[in-house]
Design an enzyme around this catalytic site. Structure first.
Site, PDB file in Angstrom:
ATOM      1  N   THR A 277       0.776  -1.154  -0.055  1.00 23.25           N
ATOM      2  CA  THR A 277      -0.055   0.113  -0.058  1.00 23.25           C
ATOM      3  C   THR A 277       0.720   1.062   0.234  1.00 23.25           C
ATOM      4  O   THR A 277       1.924   1.215   0.669  1.00 23.25           O
ATOM      5  CB  THR A 277      -0.692   0.067   1.463  1.00 23.25           C
TER       6      THR A 277
ATOM      7  N   VAL B 229     -13.305  -3.340   1.380  1.00 22.02           N
ATOM      8  CA  VAL B 229     -12.689  -2.028   1.494  1.00 22.02           C
ATOM      9  C   VAL B 229     -11.988  -1.999   2.654  1.00 22.02           C
ATOM     10  O   VAL B 229     -12.600  -2.300   3.822  1.00 22.02           O
ATOM     11  CB  VAL B 229     -13.814  -1.086   1.122  1.00 22.02           C
TER      12      VAL B 229
ATOM     13  N   GLY C 109      -6.112  -3.323   7.572  1.00 20.59           N
ATOM     14  CA  GLY C 109      -7.043  -2.239   7.328  1.00 20.59           C
ATOM     15  C   GLY C 109      -8.115  -2.422   8.235  1.00 20.59           C
ATOM     16  O   GLY C 109      -8.710  -1.111   8.912  1.00 20.59           O
TER      17      GLY C 109
END
Length: 320
Positions: free
Chosen positions: A186, A215, A240
């Site tokens: 990322t 997501v 995340g």
């Protein structure tokens, strides 16, 4: 001011990251050298904007675009693959001066998702557009699109195969295996420009073998990205789901504002304390309003680089 006194140029700083989670055993010397080279190019692209007095938003975008265009990082070209072998990308950007932000999630085909996020911020009243709606908006804005094969690299095909093989070996449903232990790339950037404004941006392909539609924190303002003038700018990388639950990026700013602690103290308390205690791993980069930087991580390594107004540059991966 006496004529003999020359006013000091305001400090300006750029910090970028290429993802947490990398370990020495997974990184060949050739791969490390290639990624370091791209990191340096991305740093120079953004720093050139700051050096000529440009806006921090333009600087972080320039750095992210360079990283998205490289197959060596998990953003844009080179993004990891979903359980179905496809690419779904997320990105966000935030302006610390105005408090405005833009993001896209689950998009396909957009060559540079960070450009789409910037346009969401500047051309719409919204913050986040997803999937087909975001892609339609990007086409309306004349952004470049690429066919799916542009984004999919052999490295990511092999990574997906390894993860799904692991699932079969553990008798798991294919989408339940993950690569939390071997994440890559990322990307993110934070900047303090000559005008004293703070900016942050993040872009990712997410997690290898993720469920279609998953997501993470990267496009969520306050979780993966945050910027506020006078306080700090933050871009996160890691598992995340935990960054979302803990609102990590915003928590850095909140600790500085309300506890009156330094950037280093705030980021260390979160990454090595709260995040680790919750079972999450990863890292972040941050810069405050005085140009101080922080780049803590609780994984074996994190690609990171920074450059300050005096021209000093550093690119690092492990605790070096």
């Amino acid at each position: 001011m006496p004529a003999s006194v020359i006013a000091a140029e305001p400090p300006f700083t750029l910090v970028i990251h290429g993802g947490a989670g990398v370990s020495r055993k997974d990184l060949t010397p050739e791969t490390e050298a290639a990624r370091r080279k791209v990191m340096e190019a991305a740093l120079r692209a953004g720093f050139a904007v700051l050096e000529r007095g440009g806006a921090g938003l333009d600087a972080v975008q320039a750095s992210i675009v360079t990283l998205e265009d490289s197959p060596h990082f998990n953003a844009g070209r080179g993004s990891v693959l979903t359980a179905q072998g496809e690419v779904e990308m997320d990105a966000s950007i935030m302006d610390g001066a105005s408090g405005k932000a833009g993001a896209v999630a689950g998009v396909r085909g957009i060559k540079n998702p960070i450009r789409a996020a910037r346009l969401v911020m500047e051309k719409t009243p919204h913050v986040l557009l997803i999937g087909g709606g975001a892609e339609e908006f990007a086409r309306e804005q004349k952004l470049d699109f690429e066919p799916m094969e542009y984004f999919i690299t052999q490295e990511q095909k092999e990574r997906l195969e390894r993860v799904q093989k692991k699932a079969r070996g553990q008798a798991l449903a294919p989408q339940l295996a993950d690569d939390f232990g071997s994440r890559i790339g990322t990307v993110g950037a934070v900047a303090l420009d000559k005008a004293g404004h703070l900016s942050a941006a993040t872009s990712t392909g997410g997690l290898t073998n993720k469920h279609h539609g998953r997501v993470g924190d990267s496009p969520i303002i306050g979780a993966g990205t945050f910027a506020q003038d006078g306080v700090c700018a933050v871009s996160c990388t890691g598992h995340g789901e935990f960054f979302i639950r803990l609102a990590v990026a915003h928590d850095v700013a909140a600790r500085m504002k309300y506890q009156h602690v330094t950037l280093a103290a705030a980021t260390d308390a979160i990454i090595h304390g709260e995040l680790k205690k919750a079972g999450g791993d990863g890292g972040l980069i941050a810069v405050d309003s005085k140009g101080n930087i922080a780049a803590p991580f609780n994984t074996p390594g994190m690609f990171r680089a920074w450059m300050k107004s005096d021209g000093t540059m550093q690119v690092a991966v492990f605790a070096e």
